[in-house]
Motif scaffolding. Structure first.
Motif, PDB file in Angstrom:
ATOM      1  N   LEU A 149      -6.605   9.817  14.462  1.00 14.55           N
ATOM      2  CA  LEU A 149      -5.243   9.298  14.420  1.00 14.55           C
ATOM      3  C   LEU A 149      -5.042   8.655  13.053  1.00 14.55           C
ATOM      4  O   LEU A 149      -5.762   7.715  12.686  1.00 14.55           O
ATOM      5  CB  LEU A 149      -5.036   8.270  15.533  1.00 14.55           C
ATOM      6  N   ILE A 150      -4.090   9.191  12.286  1.00 11.88           N
ATOM      7  CA  ILE A 150      -3.820   8.685  10.942  1.00 11.88           C
ATOM      8  C   ILE A 150      -2.552   7.849  11.008  1.00 11.88           C
ATOM      9  O   ILE A 150      -1.446   8.368  11.130  1.00 11.88           O
ATOM     10  CB  ILE A 150      -3.701   9.841   9.936  1.00 11.88           C
ATOM     11  N   CYS A 151      -2.729   6.538  10.933  1.00  8.33           N
ATOM     12  CA  CYS A 151      -1.664   5.565  11.172  1.00  8.33           C
ATOM     13  C   CYS A 151      -1.167   4.955   9.867  1.00  8.33           C
ATOM     14  O   CYS A 151      -1.899   4.898   8.870  1.00  8.33           O
ATOM     15  CB  CYS A 151      -2.176   4.423  12.048  1.00  8.33           C
ATOM     16  N   LEU A 190       2.695   3.052  15.787  1.00  6.93           N
ATOM     17  CA  LEU A 190       1.427   3.600  16.263  1.00  6.93           C
ATOM     18  C   LEU A 190       1.567   5.064  16.643  1.00  6.93           C
ATOM     19  O   LEU A 190       0.690   5.885  16.333  1.00  6.93           O
ATOM     20  CB  LEU A 190       0.951   2.791  17.478  1.00  6.93           C
ATOM     21  N   PHE A 191       2.667   5.421  17.299  1.00  3.89           N
ATOM     22  CA  PHE A 191       2.827   6.799  17.773  1.00  3.89           C
ATOM     23  C   PHE A 191       3.436   7.710  16.709  1.00  3.89           C
ATOM     24  O   PHE A 191       3.414   8.933  16.861  1.00  3.89           O
ATOM     25  CB  PHE A 191       3.693   6.827  19.041  1.00  3.89           C
ATOM     26  N   ALA A 230      -5.245   0.778  18.998  1.00  2.00           N
ATOM     27  CA  ALA A 230      -5.900   1.781  18.155  1.00  2.00           C
ATOM     28  C   ALA A 230      -7.413   1.629  18.185  1.00  2.00           C
ATOM     29  O   ALA A 230      -8.150   2.620  18.287  1.00  2.00           O
ATOM     30  CB  ALA A 230      -5.383   1.673  16.724  1.00  2.00           C
ATOM     31  N   GLN A 231      -7.884   0.401  18.109  1.00  2.00           N
ATOM     32  CA  GLN A 231      -9.335   0.169  18.119  1.00  2.00           C
ATOM     33  C   GLN A 231      -9.951   0.531  19.467  1.00  2.00           C
ATOM     34  O   GLN A 231     -11.063   1.065  19.545  1.00  2.00           O
ATOM     35  CB  GLN A 231      -9.633  -1.297  17.780  1.00  2.00           C
ATOM     36  N   GLU A 232      -9.211   0.258  20.528  1.00  2.00           N
ATOM     37  CA  GLU A 232      -9.699   0.611  21.871  1.00  2.00           C
ATOM     38  C   GLU A 232      -9.807   2.122  22.022  1.00  2.00           C
ATOM     39  O   GLU A 232     -10.754   2.637  22.628  1.00  2.00           O
ATOM     40  CB  GLU A 232      -8.772   0.017  22.923  1.00  2.00           C
ATOM     41  N   VAL A 243      -9.714   6.347  13.865  1.00  3.14           N
ATOM     42  CA  VAL A 243      -8.409   5.910  13.379  1.00  3.14           C
ATOM     43  C   VAL A 243      -8.519   5.647  11.885  1.00  3.14           C
ATOM     44  O   VAL A 243      -9.442   4.971  11.430  1.00  3.14           O
ATOM     45  CB  VAL A 243      -7.919   4.637  14.104  1.00  3.14           C
ATOM     46  N   GLU A 244      -7.585   6.201  11.120  1.00  2.00           N
ATOM     47  CA  GLU A 244      -7.526   5.945   9.685  1.00  2.00           C
ATOM     48  C   GLU A 244      -6.137   5.439   9.346  1.00  2.00           C
ATOM     49  O   GLU A 244      -5.176   5.691  10.085  1.00  2.00           O
ATOM     50  CB  GLU A 244      -7.838   7.221   8.895  1.00  2.00           C
ATOM     51  N   TYR A 245      -6.034   4.740   8.217  1.00  2.00           N
ATOM     52  CA  TYR A 245      -4.766   4.136   7.836  1.00  2.00           C
ATOM     53  C   TYR A 245      -4.339   4.617   6.456  1.00  2.00           C
ATOM     54  O   TYR A 245      -5.161   4.797   5.562  1.00  2.00           O
ATOM     55  CB  TYR A 245      -4.871   2.611   7.851  1.00  2.00           C
ATOM     56  N   VAL A 246      -3.028   4.847   6.303  1.00  2.00           N
ATOM     57  CA  VAL A 246      -2.467   5.241   5.017  1.00  2.00           C
ATOM     58  C   VAL A 246      -1.300   4.316   4.685  1.00  2.00           C
ATOM     59  O   VAL A 246      -0.605   3.816   5.578  1.00  2.00           O
ATOM     60  CB  VAL A 246      -1.976   6.709   5.018  1.00  2.00           C
TER      61      VAL A 246
END
Length: 447
Positions: free
Chosen positions: A321-323, A305-306, A337-339, A350-353
């Motif tokens: 935040l790109i996780c 996460l960090f 992340a959702q909180e 929050v986005e995910y890669v």
């Protein structure tokens, strides 16, 4: 205030990407050691991440992979013959040396260097000190080629200063920007440089995992760069023992916001106080702290996460935040992340890669990039051929499909054909990124 942006320079994953388990303390690297990797998928995932950032409106650059296998290193430790014979002999009689020579670890550009932007340096230039990475043999081989890559990307000596690495001794063990966070009100304005260290140079260390960064190394870099407003907090011993080999596994920050786990620092209260003192009169730091009860350290490490990228996208008032997708797949980290995104705090999205190939070796989105704050003039002085565009992404995708294998085991690294494949790829890349003649050692060899 001078206008500036935070650019990212990502390491292009090399053809020898494999799971050799070479880094004690990096739990993902150890757990997946010996499994087959997919170098082609790895480099394409990295390229897609770079293009994603460029498409979001952030300057994105490419750092070339290093020449691997590192045949000259094997010659330096006593092997001789043709390049193929050198590699074969090393794997037969000194496999740990051979594995180090084949590592694609330069892909993790967060360890490439420590950067001081012009707003914080004594002479008004952007300063880079390549990390010597002496704690691990395979990584200690990187800094010379890293220096060359940074010089190719930042060639204007009137605006950029690319230094030599610190002396390669344990007392000055340096891991680069993976332990450095810069906070500021604006990227073009003065900031606070948070340089996190794990041990002091002469301190006895009995931990199960190494404390890789010394305080003295960061102090030397700060002096060399003329860096203003520095803070030197100690990395948490408990975090190191739990597998936090770099502080960016439990901490990330940008602009005025520091996002971290409550085990990131040995003394969190003192760290906050020191940051506030250095920021006094410039900006009010925003601390977003996640507790162990909400996210145990083991989940923080496995989900990374960090080790995400915290960025402000053009036109957005709040941060993104790109996780890695692993953050989404972990129930606890996903909830955190959702909180964050649902709150009224500084992180609004929050986005995910997908960087799964890198993650399996212990490197998330933040490991793959080096952050550099650049003014408009400095940005214009970079090598344009190394800046990510739709055209470069398409060209490098074809390049990767042409040269990279789709399956590689540690045993495959002994294949002498890999030398020719890797050199062919790097020779081609030299012209694509306009790196200049003789950029790689093999290109300078006279036969």
């Amino acid at each position: 205030m001078i206008s500036a942006v935070e650019a990212n320079a990502d390491g292009l994953i090399g053809p020898t990407h494999s799971y050799a388990g070479l880094s004690p303390g990096n739990l993902a690297s150890s757990v997946n050691a010996g499994e087959a990797s997919n170098p082609r998928a790895a480099v394409l995932q990295g390229l897609d991440k770079m293009k994603r950032l460029a498409d979001l409106g952030l300057p994105q650059f490419v750092l070339p992979p290093h020449e691997r296998p590192h045949i000259q290193f094997l010659r330096d430790v006593g092997f001789s013959g043709t390049d193929g014979e050198v590699l074969a002999s090393a794997w037969k009689t000194a496999p740990t040396m051979a594995a180090a020579a084949c590592s694609a670890s330069p892909m993790w550009a967060a360890n490439a260097a420590t950067v001081t932007p012009s707003a914080d340096s004594a002479d008004g230039r952007v300063h880079f000190t390549p990390a010597n990475l002496v704690t691990n043999l395979h990584r200690s081989l990187e800094h010379t080629q890293t220096q060359g890559a940074l010089s190719a990307l930042f060639p204007d000596s009137a605006r950029f200063a690319v230094h030599d690495a610190l002396p390669s001794v344990p007392h000055l063990a340096d891991e680069g920007a993976a332990n450095h966070v810069r906070l500021c009100a604006d990227h073009g304005g003065p900031g606070v440089n948070i340089m996190v260290w794990g041990r002091e140079a002469y301190e006895p260390w009995a931990g199960a995992f190494p404390a890789r960064q010394t305080r003295e190394a960061f102090e030397a870099i700060a002096r060399r760069h003329g860096a203003a407003r520095t803070v030197f907090p100690r990395q948490s011993r408990a975090a190191i023992a739990g597998g936090t080999f770099h502080n960016d596994v439990v901490c990330v920050g940008t602009l005025d916001t520091l996002f971290f786990h409550d085990l990131a620092f040995e003394d969190t209260a003192a760290t906050k106080a020191d940051v506030r003192a250095q920021a006094d009169g410039l900006f009010e730091p925003v601390f977003v702290e996640v507790s162990t009860s909400d996210l145990p350290l083991a989940d923080a490490i496995s989900s990374y996460l960090f080790n995400s990228m915290l960025v402000r996208l053009p036109g957005d008032a709040r941060l993104t935040l790109i996780c890695p997708t692993e953050t989404r797949d972990n129930e606890r980290s996903h909830a955190v992340a959702q909180e964050l995104a649902a709150s009224n705090g500084p992180i609004g999205r929050v986005e995910y890669v997908d960087v799964r190939q890198s993650m399996r070796n212990g490197g998330g989105p933040a490991c793959l990039r080096l952050r550099v704050a650049l003014t408009d003039d400095e940005l214009a002085a970079t090598n344009p051929a190394m800046r990510m565009t739709d055209e470069l992404h398409a060209r490098l995708s074809v390049w990767a499909a042409t040269w990279y294998r789709d399956r590689l085991t540690p045993a495959d690294l002994a294949d002498p054909r890999l030398i020719d494949e890797s050199r062919g790829a790097l020779d081609d890349l030299t012209s694509i990124l306009r790196l200049g003649g003789g950029f790689y050692p093999f290109q300078r060899t006279v036969t």
